[in-house]
Design an enzyme around this catalytic site. Structure first.
Site, short mmCIF file in Angstrom:
data_model
loop_
_atom_site.label_atom_id
_atom_site.label_comp_id
_atom_site.label_asym_id
_atom_site.label_seq_id
_atom_site.Cartn_x
_atom_site.Cartn_y
_atom_site.Cartn_z
N ASP A 126 0.79 -1.24 0.00
CA ASP A 126 0.00 0.00 0.00
C ASP A 126 0.82 1.28 0.00
OD1 ASP A 126 -2.61 -1.08 -0.03
OD2 ASP A 126 -2.38 -1.66 2.07
N ASP A 186 -6.14 -3.97 -6.59
CA ASP A 186 -5.85 -2.65 -5.99
C ASP A 186 -4.38 -2.24 -6.19
OD1 ASP A 186 -7.62 -4.48 -4.72
OD2 ASP A 186 -7.93 -3.14 -3.04
N1 GLY Z 1 -7.29 -1.28 -1.14
C1 GLY Z 1 -8.32 -1.77 -0.32
C2 GLY Z 1 -9.67 -1.42 -0.80
O1 GLY Z 1 -9.89 -0.97 -1.92
O2 GLY Z 1 -10.59 -1.59 -0.02
#
Ligand code: GLY
Length: 410
Positions: A126, A186
Site C-alpha cells: 500500500d 488494488d
Molecule cells: N485497497 C483496499 C480497498 O480498496 O478496499
C-alpha cells in the site's frame, strides 16, 4: 431594427455558450467551497481527537488521519501504517492546488509529515496509497527535496515485495492459511509511485517492476468480459496461479465494484507512463464493462458489487464512482474517438454525487461524501463516508477543471 436583430443573432449564441461554461465552473467551485468548509471542520475535529489521544500516553503508533465514521457517528482515526492514511493529507494538498491558499499547504504538511515512517515499511503493497497521495502531491506542488527523498526511499521499499519469477508485487502478508502469494487488483494503483521514481531517478528497476506487474495482472486477473478478480494467489515456488479469489467482493466469480475502478484507473495511468497500446486497450475494455453493465444504476454510482444478490436493495460504493470518474477524465485524453463519452460519464457521476450524495455541512465528521462501502463481507464501512472516496472526488473535480480550462491534465 435590422442592426439590432443582427447583433442579437451574434450575441445570443455566445451568451448561451458562456452560460454553459460557467455552469460547469460553478459545479467545481461549489464543490470546492463545500470541501473547504468540511475539511476545516474535519481538521478541528481531528485535532481535538488527537489531543485527547496524546493525553492518554498510549504506547504504539499515533493516530494520524481520519478514515471513516463508526456506527455511532464518531470519526475513526488511523495510524500511518493503515492503507488509507495518505488520503486525508492528499485532500488537503488538492485544496491547496485549487485555492493556492498557503493555509491549506500548511495543513497538508501537518498531516503529511507524520507518515514519513512508512518509507521503510515493507510489510504491505500500500505504499503508493499512503505515500504518493500525501508526499507525492506535496512534492508535485512544492518541489520540497525532503519529500522527494522520502518518495524515492518508499518506492525502493515497495520494490522489495517483487518476485521476478512471479512477475508481480506481493500485496498482503496476512491470511497465510488462505493464500501463498496474494496479489490484488488494488495493487495497480501503487505502480504510479514506481513510475514516478523511474522518472526522477532513471533507475529502470522501478519501470520494469511496474510494467511486469501490470502485464502479469492483465494476464491473470481478468475474465473474458474484462471484469476482474480481486485476489490472485500465486505459487511461491513455480509462480503458477493457485487460486482466483475475492476478499471484499460478493463471490470469487463476482465483479467487486472498487476492483473494476482500480483497474480502469490503473491501466489508464500505466498507458500514460509507458505508451504501451495494450494498457490503453485494457483501460477501454474495463470502462466499457462498467458502463454497459445492466446492474449499473442510472445515476452511474455502482452498487458495491455488480453481482450483489439483492440489487437494487444493496448499498452503493461511492468510492468506486469517484475513482472511475477521475480515471475517465484521463482516459478521454488518450482515446480521442470515445473522449466525449468518457467525459459525459464522469460529469454525470460528479453531478449526481454533488446533488444526492454529499455529507451534511458541518456534520458527518467533515467527510465530503456519504454512501461508500469498504467491505460488505467484512461487515465494516457499509454505506459509510470514507476518506478515499473524498480524495478521488477532489482529484476528479480538479481534473474536470483542468481539462475544461487547458485541455491537459499533466
Ligand atoms: N485497497 C483496499 C480497498 O480498496 O478496499
Amino acid at each position: 431594427m435590422k442592426n439590432f436583430i443582427t447583433i442579437c443573432c451574434i450575441l445570443l449564441p455566445l451568451l448561451s455558450s458562456c452560460k454553459s461554461q460557467s455552469g460547469a465552473d460553478s459545479q467545481v467551485k461549489k464543490d470546492f467551497e463545500f470541501a473547504s468548509k468540511q475539511l476545516t471542520y474535519a481538521i478541528s475535529e481531528v485535532d481535538k481527537l488527537t489531543a485527547e489521544e496524546a493525553k492518554k500516553e498510549k504506547k504504539g503508533s499515533p493516530l494520524v488521519a481520519p478514515r471513516t465514521l463508526d456506527k455511532d457517528g464518531n470519526i475513526k482515526l488511523v495510524a500511518s501504517r493503515d492503507w488509507t492514511s495518505g488520503f486525508f493529507p492528499g485532500e488537503l494538498w488538492y485544496m491547496y492546488e485549487y485555492t493556492k491558499d498557503q493555509k491549506w499547504a500548511d495543513a497538508a504538511r501537518k498531516f503529511t509529515d507524520p507518515l514519513e515512517r512508512e518509507k521503510t515499511n515493507g510489510r504491505t503493497h500500500d505504499m503508493g496509497f499512503k505515500v504518493y497521495c500525501s508526499f507525492g502531491n506535496g512534492y508535485r506542488l512544492t518541489q520540497d527535496e525532503n519529500y522527494k527523498n522520502i518518495l524515492l526511499e518508499s518506492a525502493y521499499t515497495l520494490t522489495t515485495r517483487y518476485k521476478e519469477h512471479i512477475g508481480a508485487i506481493r500485496s498482503w502478508d496476512h491470511s497465510t492459511d488462505k493464500w501463498q502469494y496474494p496479489v490484488i487488483i488494488d495493487n495497480m494503483m501503487n505502480l504510479e509511485l514506481l513510475f514516478w521514481a523511474f522518472n526522477e531517478s532513471k533507475d529502470s528497476l522501478f519501470y520494469n517492476i511496474a510494467v511486469n506487474h501490470a502485464k502479469t495482472t492483465m494476464k491473470n486477473h481478468f475474465r473474458d468480459d474484462y471484469s476482474s478478480y480481486h485476489v490472485i494467489d500465486y505459487d511461491t515456488i513455480t509462480g503458477e496461479v493457485v487460486h482466483k479469489h475475492t476478499h471484499q467482493g460478493y463471490a470469487h466469480e463476482s465483479a467487486w465494484s472498487r476492483g473494476q475502478a482500480w483497474g480502469v484507473y490503473g491501466y489508464t495511468m500505466c498507458y500514460r507512463e509507458t505508451q504501451l497500446p495494450e494498457f490503453l486497450e485494457q483501460a477501454k475494455h474495463i470502462a466499457n464493462y462498467i458502463f454497459s453493465h445492466p446492474n449499473l444504476p442510472e445515476d452511474l454510482i455502482p452498487y458495491w458489487d455488480y453481482d450483489a444478490p439483492e440489487i437494487p436493495n444493496e448499498p452503493r460504493d461511492v468510492s468506486a464512482a469517484t475513482v472511475t470518474a477521475s480515471a475517465l477524465y484521463e482516459l478521454s485524453l488518450y482515446d480521442k474517438a470515445n473522449a466525449a463519452k468518457y467525459v459525459k460519464w464522469a460529469d454525470t457521476i460528479l453531478e449526481n454525487l454533488s446533488k444526492h450524495y454529499l455529507a451534511g455541512e458541518g456534520k458527518d465528521g467533515g467527510f465530503l461524501l456519504l454512501h461508500s462501502t469498504g467491505s460488505k463481507p467484512g461487515k465494516f464501512e457499509v454505506d459509510a463516508p470514507i476518506s478515499y472516496a473524498d480524495y478521488y472526488f477532489l482529484e476528479a473535480l480538479l481534473r474536470k477543471q483542468k481539462l475544461e480550462e487547458t485541455g491537459k491534465l499533466f
